[in-house]
Design a protein around this motif. Structure first.
Motif, PDB file in Angstrom:
ATOM      1  N   PRO A  81       0.788  -1.234   0.015  1.00  0.00           N
ATOM      2  CA  PRO A  81      -0.006  -0.027  -0.110  1.00  0.00           C
ATOM      3  C   PRO A  81       0.973   1.226   0.179  1.00  0.00           C
ATOM      4  O   PRO A  81       2.045   1.217   0.395  1.00  0.00           O
ATOM      5  CB  PRO A  81      -0.721   0.034   1.375  1.00  0.00           C
ATOM      6  N   PRO A  82       0.283   2.328  -0.546  1.00  0.00           N
ATOM      7  CA  PRO A  82       1.161   3.714  -0.364  1.00  0.00           C
ATOM      8  C   PRO A  82       1.683   3.942   0.761  1.00  0.00           C
ATOM      9  O   PRO A  82       2.754   4.422   0.813  1.00  0.00           O
ATOM     10  CB  PRO A  82      -0.036   4.521  -1.061  1.00  0.00           C
ATOM     11  N   ALA A  83       1.102   3.969   1.826  1.00  0.00           N
ATOM     12  CA  ALA A  83       1.563   4.246   3.034  1.00  0.00           C
ATOM     13  C   ALA A  83       2.683   3.601   3.598  1.00  0.00           C
ATOM     14  O   ALA A  83       3.545   3.964   4.188  1.00  0.00           O
ATOM     15  CB  ALA A  83       0.428   4.217   4.102  1.00  0.00           C
ATOM     16  N   LEU A  84       2.878   2.222   3.201  1.00  0.00           N
ATOM     17  CA  LEU A  84       3.984   1.352   3.281  1.00  0.00           C
ATOM     18  C   LEU A  84       5.174   1.946   2.428  1.00  0.00           C
ATOM     19  O   LEU A  84       6.220   1.856   3.187  1.00  0.00           O
ATOM     20  CB  LEU A  84       3.419  -0.153   3.061  1.00  0.00           C
ATOM     21  N   LEU A  85       4.917   2.305   1.401  1.00  0.00           N
ATOM     22  CA  LEU A  85       5.834   2.679   0.560  1.00  0.00           C
ATOM     23  C   LEU A  85       6.609   4.043   1.001  1.00  0.00           C
ATOM     24  O   LEU A  85       7.618   4.276   0.575  1.00  0.00           O
ATOM     25  CB  LEU A  85       5.452   2.659  -1.032  1.00  0.00           C
ATOM     26  N   ALA A  90      14.837   3.229   6.973  1.00  0.00           N
ATOM     27  CA  ALA A  90      15.242   2.560   8.464  1.00  0.00           C
ATOM     28  C   ALA A  90      14.070   1.962   9.123  1.00  0.00           C
ATOM     29  O   ALA A  90      13.959   0.988   9.758  1.00  0.00           O
ATOM     30  CB  ALA A  90      15.688   3.566   9.298  1.00  0.00           C
ATOM     31  N   ASP A  91      12.624   2.652   8.827  1.00  0.00           N
ATOM     32  CA  ASP A  91      11.527   1.985   9.327  1.00  0.00           C
ATOM     33  C   ASP A  91      11.111   0.817   8.625  1.00  0.00           C
ATOM     34  O   ASP A  91      10.707  -0.348   9.278  1.00  0.00           O
ATOM     35  CB  ASP A  91      10.432   3.113   9.122  1.00  0.00           C
ATOM     36  N   LEU A  92      11.380   0.751   7.254  1.00  0.00           N
ATOM     37  CA  LEU A  92      10.928  -0.682   6.526  1.00  0.00           C
ATOM     38  C   LEU A  92      11.911  -1.856   7.102  1.00  0.00           C
ATOM     39  O   LEU A  92      11.507  -2.910   7.308  1.00  0.00           O
ATOM     40  CB  LEU A  92      11.399  -0.253   5.081  1.00  0.00           C
TER      41      LEU A  92
END
Length: 109
Positions: A81-85, A90-92
């Motif tokens: 989803p766009p929010a994840l992209l 670092a958060d990913l």
């Protein structure tokens, strides 16, 4: 279509299954899986054929429409989803580490 039906269709599109093998693969009981496959068959996404050497069982395989629907589901499920992209790298990386640990814990049970 329910997520379980999509999951079943994606498996069937990847390879044909005996109903008993598909039930084991999906950790489902056979009566429920029969209802799921009946629904997918009514939608024109799968077909059942007689097993070539065992008259007691059926082989379930995807139709061309089922292959297309499974490919679409794979594309949707494979697109974050766009929010994840939008998350910083670092958060990913942190999210990846946490989900990997959770997956490991789930397999230990």
């Amino acid at each position: 279509m329910s997520f379980f039906r999509v999951k079943a269709l994606r498996r069937i599109a990847a390879q044909s299954y005996r109903m008993s093998e598909l039930a084991a693969e999906l950790a489902s009981d056979r009566p429920y899986l029969t209802l799921v496959v009946d629904d997918l068959e009514q939608r024109g996404l799968v077909q059942r054929t007689q097993h070539p050497t065992d008259r007691r069982c059926k082989i379930v395989s995807a139709t061309p429409a089922g292959q297309a629907a499974a490919a679409r589901a794979n594309a949707i499920l494979g697109t974050p989803p766009p929010a994840l992209l939008a998350l910083p790298a670092a958060d990913l990386a942190t999210l990846d580490r946490i989900t990997s640990e959770l997956a490991t814990l789930a397999h230990e049970d």
